[in-house]
Design an enzyme around this catalytic site. Structure first.
Site, PDB file in Angstrom:
ATOM      1  CG  HIS A   1      25.223  48.441  38.247  1.00 39.67           C
ATOM      2  ND1 HIS A   1      24.570  47.231  38.362  1.00 39.67           N
ATOM      3  CD2 HIS A   1      25.854  48.640  39.431  1.00 39.67           C
ATOM      4  CE1 HIS A   1      24.821  46.722  39.570  1.00 39.67           C
ATOM      5  NE2 HIS A   1      25.600  47.558  40.233  1.00 39.67           N
TER       6      HIS A   1
ATOM      7  CE1 TYR B   1      26.265  43.720  36.603  1.00 40.98           C
ATOM      8  CE2 TYR B   1      27.931  44.038  34.911  1.00 40.98           C
ATOM      9  CZ  TYR B   1      26.817  44.485  35.604  1.00 40.98           C
ATOM     10  OH  TYR B   1      26.250  45.700  35.288  1.00 40.98           O
TER      11      TYR B   1
ATOM     12  NE  ARG C   1      18.725  50.465  34.203  1.00 44.10           N
ATOM     13  CZ  ARG C   1      18.797  49.695  35.285  1.00 44.10           C
ATOM     14  NH1 ARG C   1      17.709  49.463  36.002  1.00 44.10           N
ATOM     15  NH2 ARG C   1      19.949  49.163  35.647  1.00 44.10           N
TER      16      ARG C   1
ATOM     17  CD  GLU D   1      27.356  46.379  42.940  1.00 46.66           C
ATOM     18  OE1 GLU D   1      26.729  45.377  42.543  1.00 46.66           O
ATOM     19  OE2 GLU D   1      26.866  47.528  42.947  1.00 46.66           O
TER      20      GLU D   1
ATOM     21  CB  THR E   1      16.311  45.565  34.657  1.00 48.17           C
ATOM     22  OG1 THR E   1      16.500  45.536  36.068  1.00 48.17           O
ATOM     23  CG2 THR E   1      17.529  44.984  33.967  1.00 48.17           C
TER      24      THR E   1
ATOM     25  CE  LYS F   1      24.635  48.487  33.482  1.00 44.55           C
ATOM     26  NZ  LYS F   1      23.766  47.300  33.298  1.00 44.55           N
TER      27      LYS F   1
ATOM     28  CG  PHE G   1      21.782  37.957  31.312  1.00 41.06           C
ATOM     29  CD1 PHE G   1      22.612  38.706  32.147  1.00 41.06           C
ATOM     30  CD2 PHE G   1      20.578  37.485  31.830  1.00 41.06           C
ATOM     31  CE1 PHE G   1      22.261  38.969  33.467  1.00 41.06           C
ATOM     32  CE2 PHE G   1      20.214  37.744  33.148  1.00 41.06           C
ATOM     33  CZ  PHE G   1      21.069  38.493  33.974  1.00 41.06           C
TER      34      PHE G   1
ATOM     35  CG  ASN H   1      20.503  48.232  31.853  1.00 39.18           C
ATOM     36  OD1 ASN H   1      21.707  48.378  31.891  1.00 39.18           O
ATOM     37  ND2 ASN H   1      19.834  47.534  32.745  1.00 39.18           N
TER      38      ASN H   1
HETATM   39  P1  CMP Z   1      22.460  45.679  36.113  1.00 33.36           P
HETATM   40  O1  CMP Z   1      21.559  46.459  36.998  1.00 33.36           O
HETATM   41  O2  CMP Z   1      23.820  46.194  35.880  1.00 33.36           O
HETATM   42  O3  CMP Z   1      22.567  44.178  36.667  1.00 33.36           O
HETATM   43  C1  CMP Z   1      22.778  43.069  35.845  1.00 33.36           C
HETATM   44  C2  CMP Z   1      22.707  43.406  34.393  1.00 33.36           C
HETATM   45  O4  CMP Z   1      22.469  42.309  33.557  1.00 33.36           O
HETATM   46  C3  CMP Z   1      21.522  44.335  34.127  1.00 33.36           C
HETATM   47  O5  CMP Z   1      21.744  45.582  34.669  1.00 33.36           O
HETATM   48  C4  CMP Z   1      21.448  44.246  32.621  1.00 33.36           C
HETATM   49  O6  CMP Z   1      22.454  45.033  31.979  1.00 33.36           O
HETATM   50  C5  CMP Z   1      21.774  42.787  32.412  1.00 33.36           C
HETATM   51  N1  CMP Z   1      20.559  41.971  32.303  1.00 33.36           N
HETATM   52  C6  CMP Z   1      19.647  41.721  33.234  1.00 33.36           C
HETATM   53  N2  CMP Z   1      18.676  40.907  32.771  1.00 33.36           N
HETATM   54  C7  CMP Z   1      19.021  40.637  31.503  1.00 33.36           C
HETATM   55  C8  CMP Z   1      18.437  39.842  30.485  1.00 33.36           C
HETATM   56  N3  CMP Z   1      17.312  39.171  30.686  1.00 33.36           N
HETATM   57  N4  CMP Z   1      19.063  39.790  29.308  1.00 33.36           N
HETATM   58  C9  CMP Z   1      20.222  40.458  29.107  1.00 33.36           C
HETATM   59  N5  CMP Z   1      20.826  41.226  30.049  1.00 33.36           N
HETATM   60  C10 CMP Z   1      20.226  41.311  31.226  1.00 33.36           C
END
Ligand code: CMP
Length: 138
Positions: free
Chosen positions: A116, A50, A103, A127, A92, A10, A58, A113
């Site tokens: 993905h 997404y 992570r 994807e 996550t 990311k 979010f 984070n």
């Molecule tokens: P990812 O695995 O890419 O899938 C969805 C993304 O949304 C996740 O990683 C985070 O980057 C983001 N995400 C998930 N939960 C939250 C949250 N509670 N607040 C902000 N971002 C989030």
């Protein structure tokens, strides 16, 4: 059984110069890199990727973040790739990620984070197809 999964390094991790270190973790864990590119995407393209999260609070912030800088989409192959990548990534929220996970080492927050990874075979297929044409995978 050999399986493919999809991953993205990311914008936060690319900005901080962690691309090579994360790729090294992935290869060390036994994944074959089948597809790799460095691109930047628009907010609309991030929203398409997404779309399953479109109702989440979010969503706007996440798609703004994902279009804020270069990303490195990846297609990765190994036995049990989907589950194994998720284990290697960690939770996550990096605050909950186990020691030794990507992570834990490289992520700054639940949104920024670092990486993905697909959560199921159907999402992996969607994807991979969203970012790669068949001829780009080898
Ligand atoms: P990812 O695995 O890419 O899938 C969805 C993304 O949304 C996740 O990683 C985070 O980057 C983001 N995400 C998930 N939960 C939250 C949250 N509670 N607040 C902000 N971002 C989030």
């Amino acid at each position: 059984m050999s399986e493919r999964t999809f991953s993205i390094i990311k914008p936060d991790a690319v900005r901080k110069g962690y691309t090579a270190a994360i790729l090294a973790e992935i290869e060390k864990a036994g994944f074959k890199i089948v597809g790799l590119k460095k691109i930047s995407i628009s907010k609309v393209q991030a929203e398409g990727f997404y779309a399953v999260h479109s109702a989440r609070p979010f969503f706007d912030s996440l798609t703004t973040f994902m279009s804020s800088g270069s990303i490195v989409p990846l297609v990765l192959e190994k036995d049990n790739a989907i589950a194994d990548l998720r284990k290697l990534m960690g939770a996550t929220n990096p605050a909950n990620a186990e020691e030794g996970t990507i992570r834990k080492k490289f992520a700054g927050s639940i949104e920024e984070n670092a990486i993905h990874g697909s959560d199921a075979p159907e999402t992996a297929a969607f994807e991979i197809g969203y970012f790669f044409a068949g001829y780009e995978l080898a």
